[in-house]
Design a protein around this motif. Structure first.
Motif, PDB file in Angstrom:
ATOM      1  N   ARG A   3       0.840  -1.203   0.000  1.00  0.00           N
ATOM      2  CA  ARG A   3       0.000   0.000   0.000  1.00  0.00           C
ATOM      3  C   ARG A   3       0.872   1.249   0.000  1.00  0.00           C
ATOM      4  NH1 ARG A   3      -2.474  -0.198   6.153  1.00  0.00           N
ATOM      5  NH2 ARG A   3      -0.809  -1.440   7.079  1.00  0.00           N
ATOM      6  N   GLU A   7      -1.403   5.718   3.160  1.00  0.00           N
ATOM      7  CA  GLU A   7      -2.436   4.818   3.687  1.00  0.00           C
ATOM      8  C   GLU A   7      -1.922   4.100   4.933  1.00  0.00           C
ATOM      9  OE1 GLU A   7      -4.384   3.794  -0.704  1.00  0.00           O
ATOM     10  OE2 GLU A   7      -3.062   2.360   0.298  1.00  0.00           O
ATOM     11  N   TYR A   8      -0.681   3.704   4.888  1.00  0.00           N
ATOM     12  CA  TYR A   8      -0.032   3.035   6.024  1.00  0.00           C
ATOM     13  C   TYR A   8       0.010   3.967   7.243  1.00  0.00           C
ATOM     14  CZ  TYR A   8       3.990   0.844   8.503  1.00  0.00           C
ATOM     15  OH  TYR A   8       4.841   0.261   9.412  1.00  0.00           O
ATOM     16  N   THR A  10      -1.888   6.604   7.783  1.00  0.00           N
ATOM     17  CA  THR A  10      -3.262   6.866   8.221  1.00  0.00           C
ATOM     18  C   THR A  10      -3.740   5.763   9.161  1.00  0.00           C
ATOM     19  OG1 THR A  10      -3.806   8.088   6.206  1.00  0.00           O
ATOM     20  CG2 THR A  10      -5.655   7.176   7.456  1.00  0.00           C
ATOM     21  N   ASP A  11      -3.474   4.516   8.807  1.00  0.00           N
ATOM     22  CA  ASP A  11      -3.849   3.397   9.675  1.00  0.00           C
ATOM     23  C   ASP A  11      -3.062   3.436  10.987  1.00  0.00           C
ATOM     24  OD1 ASP A  11      -5.726   2.439   7.949  1.00  0.00           O
ATOM     25  OD2 ASP A  11      -4.484   0.834   7.127  1.00  0.00           O
ATOM     26  N   TRP A  12      -1.794   3.783  10.904  1.00  0.00           N
ATOM     27  CA  TRP A  12      -0.929   3.860  12.091  1.00  0.00           C
ATOM     28  C   TRP A  12      -1.520   4.852  13.116  1.00  0.00           C
ATOM     29  CZ3 TRP A  12       4.922   2.894  11.798  1.00  0.00           C
ATOM     30  CH2 TRP A  12       5.533   3.131  13.026  1.00  0.00           C
ATOM     31  N   TYR A  14      -4.722   6.727  12.694  1.00  0.00           N
ATOM     32  CA  TYR A  14      -6.168   6.933  12.790  1.00  0.00           C
ATOM     33  C   TYR A  14      -7.010   5.691  12.508  1.00  0.00           C
ATOM     34  CZ  TYR A  14      -4.317  11.646  12.288  1.00  0.00           C
ATOM     35  OH  TYR A  14      -3.588  12.795  12.459  1.00  0.00           O
ATOM     36  N   GLY A  15      -6.361   4.564  12.295  1.00  0.00           N
ATOM     37  CA  GLY A  15      -7.104   3.328  12.056  1.00  0.00           C
ATOM     38  C   GLY A  15      -7.858   2.872  13.295  1.00  0.00           C
ATOM     39  N   LYS A  16      -8.567   1.774  13.164  1.00  0.00           N
ATOM     40  CA  LYS A  16      -9.378   1.250  14.276  1.00  0.00           C
ATOM     41  C   LYS A  16      -8.562   1.095  15.549  1.00  0.00           C
ATOM     42  CE  LYS A  16     -12.298  -2.651  15.564  1.00  0.00           C
ATOM     43  NZ  LYS A  16     -12.809  -3.993  15.169  1.00  0.00           N
ATOM     44  N   GLY A  18      -5.498   2.575  15.816  1.00  0.00           N
ATOM     45  CA  GLY A  18      -4.435   3.544  15.622  1.00  0.00           C
ATOM     46  C   GLY A  18      -4.120   4.350  16.869  1.00  0.00           C
ATOM     47  N   GLY A 255       0.916   1.761  15.352  1.00  0.00           N
ATOM     48  CA  GLY A 255      -0.334   1.979  16.072  1.00  0.00           C
ATOM     49  C   GLY A 255      -0.183   2.237  17.563  1.00  0.00           C
TER      50      GLY A 255
END
Length: 340
Positions: A3, A7-8, A10-12, A14-16, A18, A255
């Motif tokens: 990816r 995107e990586y 963002t997940d780090w 703000y992800g579920k 994150g 995360g």
């Protein structure tokens, strides 16, 4: 599955699961310090500035005071407290807003305001700037632009992230390459989202001032600044081993730590120029806070409290403005949109 680095990141963050998806301590018990966690006089300077904007007629007495990315809500609460000290009648007319995407952080902020002010101050939440529509506003943000996702660029190639968290520079991305060329970078971070953020703010209010504090410079750094903060240790993203020689594992940092980079303020400035918002000034945090009256606020404190309390607050405030602490490394940038 491979990816984009944006995107990586963002997940780090703000992800579920994150880093910013749940409540985190900031300050001594957390991973890093901010100006807000250092001294309440940071918010005091903003309050004094808001009062001056009302006095000069740029802000109306019923304007919206909006913080973006408030985390605990301490910053805006400090602003409210100092407005009460400097011009208490404004609390009856000003509207206070926080832009916060995470519901659990919204709840924390609501509870903190309730504990601090009871029913005297109402707080409204929006999940994004695109939901806010008002006539007159003052927007404030502390360390927000460094938390936008970015792409990584190296000598004509953009990074992708493999499943094992390894980073490879072998992607052709025209948008990233154009930004890198524009800001004279052959390597480093290219922020993603500044343009949309500026556009949403421009559409949110007919007339506004926006002030933001962050670390970085007007021109781009000549190298990567991407790093991770863990319990006040700074770990360069591309570093393989820590000081003890232990392997740094990105999957374990992902995360659970803050990841950030230096802001290229010229990119921020261009994003606002593109939507017709006027750039006002750019200066070191220490200069900005002195100009906004931090010394006068401290003098007021000295006249109203005993010497021990004054000295305690003075030492905290010094960290905000001393060049070897936050005063020089952090910068303030300010914009204005006049009503058409």
């Amino acid at each position: 599955m491979d990816r984009k680095f944006s995107e990586y990141m963002t997940d780090w963050l703000y992800g579920k699961d994150g880093y910013y998806a749940s409540y985190k301590e900031i300050g001594k018990k957390g991973d890093f310090y901010t100006a807000v966690s250092t001294s309440r006089f940071f918010g005091g300077c903003i309050a004094k500035h808001i009062v001056s904007l009302v006095d000069e007629g740029f802000l109306k007495k019923d304007s919206t005071i909006c913080e973006i990315g408030a985390h605990h809500g301490y910053f805006l609460a400090d602003v409210v407290q100092f407005i009460y000290t400097l011009r208490p009648e404004l609390l009856e007319s000003l509207k206070f807003v926080i832009i916060e995407r995470f519901e659990d952080l919204q709840e924390f902020q609501k509870n903190y305001f309730k504990e601090s002010f009871g029913d005297a101050v109402s707080l409204t939440h929006y999940k994004s700037l695109s939901e806010l529509k008002c006539e007159n506003a003052f927007f404030i943000a502390n360390e927000i632009f460094d938390a936008f996702p970015c792409e990584l660029y190296y000598k004509g190639k953009t990074a992708r992230v493999e499943e094992d968290h390894n980073v490879e520079f072998d992607v052709d991305n025209e948008w990233v390459s154009q930004k890198a060329q524009k800001y004279h970078k052959d390597r480093g971070e290219i922020a993603v989202g500044y343009e949309e953020f500026a556009r949403e703010m421009e559409q949110a209010a007919d007339k506004f001032e926006f002030m933001s504090f962050d670390y970085g410079e007007m021109q781009a750094r000549p190298d990567f600044s991407l790093r991770v903060y863990k319990k006040h240790d700074v770990i360069p993203f591309f570093q393989d081993k820590d000081e003890e020689g232990n392997e740094i594992k990105r999957d374990e940092l992902f995360g659970s730590t803050d990841i950030t980079y230096d802001v290229t303020f010229e990119h921020v400035k261009d994003a606002y120029a593109d939507v017709g918002v006027e750039f006002v000034e750019f200066k070191a945090q220490m200069v900005a806070l002195v100009d906004m009256g931090i010394l006068e606020l401290l003098e007021m404190l000295k006249e109203n409290v005993d010497e021990k309390i004054y000295k305690q607050e003075l030492e905290k405030a010094k960290i905000l403005i001393m060049p070897n602490f936050l005063g020089e490394r952090f910068k303030m940038i300010r914009f204005r949109k006049e009503k058409k």
